[in-house]
Design a protein around this motif. Structure first.
Motif, PDB file in Angstrom:
ATOM      1  N   SER A   1       4.745   2.503   5.967  1.00 26.26           N
ATOM      2  CA  SER A   1       3.811   2.260   4.858  1.00 26.26           C
ATOM      3  C   SER A   1       2.409   2.022   5.389  1.00 26.26           C
ATOM      4  CB  SER A   1       4.270   1.067   4.012  1.00 26.26           C
ATOM      5  OG  SER A   1       4.416  -0.091   4.806  1.00 26.26           O
ATOM      6  N   VAL A   2       1.434   2.130   4.484  1.00 21.13           N
ATOM      7  CA  VAL A   2       0.033   2.039   4.890  1.00 21.13           C
ATOM      8  C   VAL A   2      -0.769   1.290   3.831  1.00 21.13           C
ATOM      9  CG1 VAL A   2      -0.498   4.276   3.830  1.00 21.13           C
ATOM     10  CG2 VAL A   2      -1.998   3.390   5.622  1.00 21.13           C
ATOM     11  N   SER A   3      -1.759   0.545   4.298  1.00 20.65           N
ATOM     12  CA  SER A   3      -2.769  -0.061   3.432  1.00 20.65           C
ATOM     13  C   SER A   3      -4.141   0.344   3.936  1.00 20.65           C
ATOM     14  CB  SER A   3      -2.667  -1.588   3.419  1.00 20.65           C
ATOM     15  OG  SER A   3      -1.566  -2.016   2.662  1.00 20.65           O
ATOM     16  N   VAL A   4      -5.031   0.647   3.006  1.00 21.53           N
ATOM     17  CA  VAL A   4      -6.417   0.944   3.356  1.00 21.53           C
ATOM     18  C   VAL A   4      -7.320   0.191   2.388  1.00 21.53           C
ATOM     19  CG1 VAL A   4      -8.185   2.705   3.669  1.00 21.53           C
ATOM     20  CG2 VAL A   4      -5.794   3.251   4.183  1.00 21.53           C
ATOM     21  N   PHE A   5      -8.183  -0.656   2.941  1.00 24.55           N
ATOM     22  CA  PHE A   5      -9.225  -1.316   2.164  1.00 24.55           C
ATOM     23  C   PHE A   5     -10.573  -0.872   2.721  1.00 24.55           C
ATOM     24  CE2 PHE A   5      -5.620  -3.695   0.960  1.00 24.55           C
ATOM     25  CZ  PHE A   5      -5.919  -4.447  -0.166  1.00 24.55           C
ATOM     26  N   VAL A   6     -11.612  -1.017   1.926  1.00 24.51           N
ATOM     27  CA  VAL A   6     -12.940  -0.630   2.368  1.00 24.51           C
ATOM     28  C   VAL A   6     -13.887  -1.802   2.134  1.00 24.51           C
ATOM     29  CG1 VAL A   6     -13.441   0.477   0.138  1.00 24.51           C
ATOM     30  CG2 VAL A   6     -14.800   1.083   2.161  1.00 24.51           C
ATOM     31  N   GLY A   7     -14.742  -2.052   3.084  1.00 21.26           N
ATOM     32  CA  GLY A   7     -15.745  -3.110   2.967  1.00 21.26           C
ATOM     33  C   GLY A   7     -17.144  -2.529   3.009  1.00 21.26           C
ATOM     34  N   ARG A   8     -18.061  -3.168   2.304  1.00 26.53           N
ATOM     35  CA  ARG A   8     -19.447  -2.718   2.316  1.00 26.53           C
ATOM     36  C   ARG A   8     -20.332  -3.805   2.905  1.00 26.53           C
ATOM     37  NH1 ARG A   8     -20.715  -1.086  -3.723  1.00 26.53           N
ATOM     38  NH2 ARG A   8     -22.840  -0.979  -2.919  1.00 26.53           N
TER      39      ARG A   8
ATOM     40  N   VAL B   1     -15.302  -6.094  -0.909  1.00 27.15           N
ATOM     41  CA  VAL B   1     -14.117  -5.391  -0.424  1.00 27.15           C
ATOM     42  C   VAL B   1     -13.420  -4.756  -1.621  1.00 27.15           C
ATOM     43  CG1 VAL B   1     -11.858  -5.626   0.700  1.00 27.15           C
ATOM     44  CG2 VAL B   1     -13.804  -6.953   1.534  1.00 27.15           C
ATOM     45  N   ALA B   2     -12.908  -3.540  -1.438  1.00 27.75           N
ATOM     46  CA  ALA B   2     -12.173  -2.850  -2.498  1.00 27.75           C
ATOM     47  C   ALA B   2     -10.909  -2.232  -1.909  1.00 27.75           C
ATOM     48  CB  ALA B   2     -13.036  -1.777  -3.154  1.00 27.75           C
ATOM     49  N   ARG B   3      -9.907  -2.088  -2.775  1.00 30.27           N
ATOM     50  CA  ARG B   3      -8.629  -1.502  -2.353  1.00 30.27           C
ATOM     51  C   ARG B   3      -8.669   0.007  -2.543  1.00 30.27           C
ATOM     52  NH1 ARG B   3      -4.498   0.759  -4.702  1.00 30.27           N
ATOM     53  NH2 ARG B   3      -5.283   0.313  -6.801  1.00 30.27           N
ATOM     54  N   ILE B   4      -8.178   0.709  -1.550  1.00 28.23           N
ATOM     55  CA  ILE B   4      -7.976   2.152  -1.676  1.00 28.23           C
ATOM     56  C   ILE B   4      -6.478   2.448  -1.782  1.00 28.23           C
ATOM     57  CG2 ILE B   4      -8.249   4.381  -0.522  1.00 28.23           C
ATOM     58  CD1 ILE B   4     -10.865   3.380   0.649  1.00 28.23           C
ATOM     59  N   ILE B   5      -5.709   1.944  -0.843  1.00 25.23           N
ATOM     60  CA  ILE B   5      -4.252   2.102  -0.855  1.00 25.23           C
ATOM     61  C   ILE B   5      -3.630   0.769  -0.490  1.00 25.23           C
ATOM     62  CG2 ILE B   5      -2.299   3.136   0.389  1.00 25.23           C
ATOM     63  CD1 ILE B   5      -3.699   5.733   0.432  1.00 25.23           C
ATOM     64  N   ASN B   6      -2.620   0.356  -1.238  1.00 23.26           N
ATOM     65  CA  ASN B   6      -2.011  -0.954  -1.011  1.00 23.26           C
ATOM     66  C   ASN B   6      -0.523  -0.802  -0.691  1.00 23.26           C
ATOM     67  OD1 ASN B   6      -1.604  -3.687  -0.803  1.00 23.26           O
ATOM     68  ND2 ASN B   6      -1.551  -4.051  -3.003  1.00 23.26           N
ATOM     69  N   ARG B   7      -0.223  -0.783   0.577  1.00 21.36           N
ATOM     70  CA  ARG B   7       1.154  -0.771   1.086  1.00 21.36           C
ATOM     71  C   ARG B   7       1.993   0.346   0.441  1.00 21.36           C
ATOM     72  NH1 ARG B   7       3.470  -5.162   4.156  1.00 21.36           N
ATOM     73  NH2 ARG B   7       5.093  -4.132   5.369  1.00 21.36           N
ATOM     74  N   SER B   8       1.463   1.543   0.489  1.00 24.06           N
ATOM     75  CA  SER B   8       2.184   2.706  -0.034  1.00 24.06           C
ATOM     76  C   SER B   8       3.014   3.339   1.080  1.00 24.06           C
ATOM     77  CB  SER B   8       1.207   3.738  -0.601  1.00 24.06           C
ATOM     78  OG  SER B   8       0.578   3.245  -1.757  1.00 24.06           O
ATOM     79  N   ARG B   9       4.165   3.885   0.698  1.00 23.46           N
ATOM     80  CA  ARG B   9       5.075   4.474   1.670  1.00 23.46           C
ATOM     81  C   ARG B   9       4.750   5.945   1.901  1.00 23.46           C
ATOM     82  NH1 ARG B   9      11.104   3.103  -0.226  1.00 23.46           N
ATOM     83  NH2 ARG B   9      11.466   4.534   1.520  1.00 23.46           N
TER      84      ARG B   9
END
Length: 249
Positions: free
Chosen positions: A153-160, A166-174
């Motif tokens: 699984s993967v999580s991707v967040f982005v910070g500015r 901070v914003a969520r792009i992908i949250n613990r998706s398989r």
């Protein structure tokens, strides 16, 4: 080939936007999905009376779909308020509950991408990585050994940097979809947008693990990670506007 026959049975069932996405998977999928008979089926679902003509009003039915589909033209965008220099991406990958990859990736690193693909990768991936389409890719060094038969699984967040948001792009998706023909494993999640944009929804972010080979025991050596928003954004400007619209915290 058996795989080709399966694709020829499945592709006629797809909607136009999904068939177009299939064209981005690999060279072979593109060749099959470009069959104009498939695009006539797509157009006949949307505009059946037009398809009663002996020939399409445009050169091909594919051109007809691209011309009259709702995203038929590219609007001139104002310069985005963000730049990749303002952003950093937080990427975490797990096997089951074991963290195997955790990096803070500056925006320009994703922008620079994989300049020189490993020489031993398949022609399908080489064709994709060297193609002109806009891509956000990250080389993984050293390569990750990933057993895809386990839960990955993967999580991707982005910070500015301008606001520390901070914003969520992908949250613990398989990584549920393993495409052995394109040498990639894919995970996706739907983006959360700011309440300022109440009518924007249904846009997915995709993350792909790019791997060298698929061993018999289901283990792959990952040399790169790719992120895209091909549902809605296919250029740097479009990606930056999309990210700016996220639900920043």
């Amino acid at each position: 080939m058996l795989c080709d026959e399966v694709l020829k049975d499945v592709f006629p069932l797809l909607e136009g936007v999904d068939l177009a996405s299939c064209m981005m998977v690999c060279k072979r999928w593109r060749e099959i999905a470009q069959d104009d008979y498939l695009w006539k089926l797509v157009c006949a679902k949307r505009w059946p009376s037009i398809c009663k003509r002996p020939s399409p009003p445009t050169l091909t039915y594919y051109e007809l779909f691209k011309t009259f589909y709702k995203r038929h033209h590219r609007r001139t965008l104002l310069p985005p308020r963000l730049s990749l220099n303002d952003l950093e991406f937080y990427i975490d990958i797990w096997i089951e509950e074991t963290l195997i990859f955790s990096e803070v990736v500056p925006g320009p690193v994703l922008q620079n991408g994989i300049k020189i693909p490993p020489p031993e990768i398949c022609e399908t991936l080489k064709y994709h990585l060297e193609g002109p389409e806009y891509k956000m890719t990250l080389p993984v060094k050293p390569k990750l050994t990933v057993p895809l038969r386990q839960t990955v699984s993967v999580s991707v967040f982005v910070g500015r940097k301008d606001s520390n948001g901070v914003a969520r792009i992908i949250n613990r998706s398989r990584f549920d979809y393993i495409d052995q023909t394109a040498y990639r494993a894919l995970a996706f999640d739907y983006l959360d947008f700011s309440p300022v944009y109440p009518f924007v929804s249904g846009i997915r972010a995709w993350v792909s693990l790019l791997f060298m080979d698929y061993r018999n025991e289901g283990v792959v050596d990952v040399f790169g990670i790719e992120m895209d928003f091909c549902d809605a954004a296919n250029s740097e400007e479009e990606v930056l506007w999309l990210l700016d619209m996220l639900d920043w915290k």
